[in-house]
Structures are given as structure tokens and as C-alpha cells.
Design a protein around this motif. Structure first.
Motif, PDB file in Angstrom:
ATOM      1  N   TYR A 130      -6.213  -0.220   1.999  1.00  0.00           N
ATOM      2  CA  TYR A 130      -6.072   0.159   3.409  1.00  0.00           C
ATOM      3  C   TYR A 130      -7.448   0.245   4.083  1.00  0.00           C
ATOM      4  O   TYR A 130      -7.637  -0.230   5.209  1.00  0.00           O
ATOM      5  CB  TYR A 130      -5.347   1.491   3.510  1.00  0.00           C
ATOM      6  N   ARG A 131      -8.422   0.872   3.400  1.00  0.00           N
ATOM      7  CA  ARG A 131      -9.754   0.997   3.976  1.00  0.00           C
ATOM      8  C   ARG A 131     -10.424  -0.347   4.185  1.00  0.00           C
ATOM      9  O   ARG A 131     -11.162  -0.551   5.151  1.00  0.00           O
ATOM     10  CB  ARG A 131     -10.625   1.870   3.056  1.00  0.00           C
TER      11      ARG A 131
ATOM     12  N   ILE B  16      -5.296   3.119  -1.351  1.00  0.00           N
ATOM     13  CA  ILE B  16      -6.242   3.631  -0.361  1.00  0.00           C
ATOM     14  C   ILE B  16      -7.380   2.651  -0.141  1.00  0.00           C
ATOM     15  O   ILE B  16      -7.791   2.397   1.001  1.00  0.00           O
ATOM     16  CB  ILE B  16      -6.776   5.009  -0.801  1.00  0.00           C
ATOM     17  N   SER B  17      -7.890   2.073  -1.222  1.00  0.00           N
ATOM     18  CA  SER B  17      -8.986   1.103  -1.105  1.00  0.00           C
ATOM     19  C   SER B  17      -8.556  -0.116  -0.305  1.00  0.00           C
ATOM     20  O   SER B  17      -9.306  -0.643   0.518  1.00  0.00           O
ATOM     21  CB  SER B  17      -9.460   0.673  -2.498  1.00  0.00           C
TER      22      SER B  17
ATOM     23  N   GLU C 265       0.829  -1.200   0.000  1.00  0.00           N
ATOM     24  CA  GLU C 265       0.000   0.000   0.000  1.00  0.00           C
ATOM     25  C   GLU C 265       0.870   1.259   0.000  1.00  0.00           C
ATOM     26  O   GLU C 265       0.621   2.204  -0.753  1.00  0.00           O
ATOM     27  CB  GLU C 265      -0.925  -0.020   1.217  1.00  0.00           C
TER      28      GLU C 265
ATOM     29  N   ARG D  19      -8.993  -3.018   5.045  1.00  0.00           N
ATOM     30  CA  ARG D  19      -8.410  -3.657   6.232  1.00  0.00           C
ATOM     31  C   ARG D  19      -8.737  -2.911   7.522  1.00  0.00           C
ATOM     32  O   ARG D  19      -8.631  -3.469   8.607  1.00  0.00           O
ATOM     33  CB  ARG D  19      -6.897  -3.765   6.080  1.00  0.00           C
ATOM     34  N   ALA D  20      -9.085  -1.620   7.376  1.00  0.00           N
ATOM     35  CA  ALA D  20      -9.292  -0.783   8.564  1.00  0.00           C
ATOM     36  C   ALA D  20     -10.569  -1.169   9.319  1.00  0.00           C
ATOM     37  O   ALA D  20     -11.504  -1.700   8.747  1.00  0.00           O
ATOM     38  CB  ALA D  20      -9.341   0.677   8.149  1.00  0.00           C
TER      39      ALA D  20
END
Length: 210
Positions: A206-207, A203-204, A73, A209-210
């Protein structure tokens, strides 16, 4: 190594290199300006990136990729910003010079930088090797990794020779030279789009996984 795995690995490596992308376009623009010699230096540097990403792709197929998603990422963000920077320079170019995109004074270094930071590299290499080599994943072990990568390296070399040969053809060079400014700006737009896609994917991921 079976015969099927041998040819599947070569095919995956060649298709990966021959898939059009920023470096593909940069090679043709550079060869149009300075000939096959400069193009050959460029792909020589780029080969380092091909080996790096091919190795990571094979590691992922074997199931031992311990680097984790966060690294890719972060790399996606960096590569995306880098390509947007290059693309913006090309779009704003004042003269018909495809080498505006890649820094023609140092084709070897430019190829190395492109190869290591190419945002399409990891996902495309994983896709190519998964489709063609993944069928033989049961045969792949760390003991086999050096020989499999050696075969992939041979495939990279074959594909690079094809690209340099085509890029150095007189009609191809005339086309690029005759439409230099337009091609430079089109390549610049392509770079920006690749960069934006790389950032968006990072970004997608990371989001998710968040």
C-alpha cells in the motif's frame, strides 16, 4: 495444450501444495490426533482454496487480472490477523493437542477456511506457476484456461494424496503425538510469523502505491 505445458502445470500445482506452510503443519497435527480420515477431510476443504488461488495465479500470468492490488492488500491484512489469532491460541494451549490449532471437530470446514484465507497462497501460487508455466504464457488464452486449470486440479489431488499418506504413517503420528504440546506451540509461533509477514507485505504494498 502441449506436452510441456501439461507437465509444467502438474509440477507447479504439486510443488505449490507440498510447500510447507500453516495448513501443511495443521494437516500433520490433525492427522496425528485423529488419523488419515480427518486429514483427508481437511485437504478436501483446502482444495477449494487451492483452486481459487491457482485460478487467480493463472489469470495473472495471462495478464488479465483486473482485481487490482487493493483487494490483495486487504486480504493480506485479514489473513494476517486471522493467523495471528490462531497462533496465539496455539501458543497458549494448555494440553498436547495439535488440533487446538485448527478446530478438530470440523476438519472439512477448517480446511476450507485455511485454503481460502491462506496468506501464502496467492504469492506462492503466482511464483510457482510463473516459474514453471510462465514459459508457456504465449500459449495461454482464456479459451485454454479451463483445460489448464483441470490439469492443475489433477496436480493438487496428487499432492494431497501424498501429504495425507505421509501424515497418516505410524512413525509420523507417534512423533506428533509424543511431542504434541511443543509442536502445537511451535506451529503457533509459525502462524504468528506468517501472519505478521502477511500484514507487513500488505502495508508495504500500500505504501509503495501511495
Amino acid at each position: 495444450m502441449t506436452l510441456g505445458l501439461f507437465f509444467a502445470t502438474i509440477a507447479a500445482a504439486m510443488i505449490y501444495v507440498l510447500t510447507p506452510g500453516p495448513a501443511f503443519l495443521a494437516l500433520f497435527a490433525l492427522s496425528a490426533k485423529d488419523g488419515r480420515g480427518a486429514g483427508a477431510w481437511f485437504v478436501t476443504g483446502h482444495l477449494v482454496g487451492d483452486v481459487l488461488w491457482g485460478t487467480l495465479a493463472l489469470a495473472a500470468i495471462v495478464g488479465v487480472n483486473q482485481l487490482g492490488p487493493m483487494l490483495f492488500e486487504a486480504l493480506g491484512l485479514f489473513c494476517g490477523l486471522y493467523l495471528i489469532f490462531l497462533g496465539t491460541k496455539a501458543i497458549m494451549a494448555k494440553e498436547a493437542s495439535g488440533t487446538t490449532v485448527i478446530g478438530f471437530r470440523h476438519p472439512l470446514a477448517a480446511g476450507l477456511l485455511f485454503g481460502v484465507t491462506n496468506p501464502k497462497a496467492y504469492p506462492v501460487s503466482v511464483a510457482m506457476f510463473t516459474v514453471l508455466v510462465g514459459h508457456y504464457s504465449g500459449l495461454l488464452t482464456w479459451d485454454m484456461a479451463p483445460s489448464v486449470m483441470a490439469v492443475a486440479f489433477f496436480g493438487f489431488i496428487m499432492a494431497d494424496m501424498i501429504l495425507v499418506s505421509v501424515a497418516g504413517l505410524a512413525p509420523v503420528r507417534r512423533f506428533f503425538l509424543g511431542h504434541g504440546l511443543i509442536i502445537t506451540r511451535v506451529v503457533g509461533v509459525t502462524f504468528v510469523l506468517f501472519g505478521a509477514k502477511s500484514i507487513s507485505d500488505a502495508i508495504s504494498s500500500y505504501r509503495a502505491r501511495a
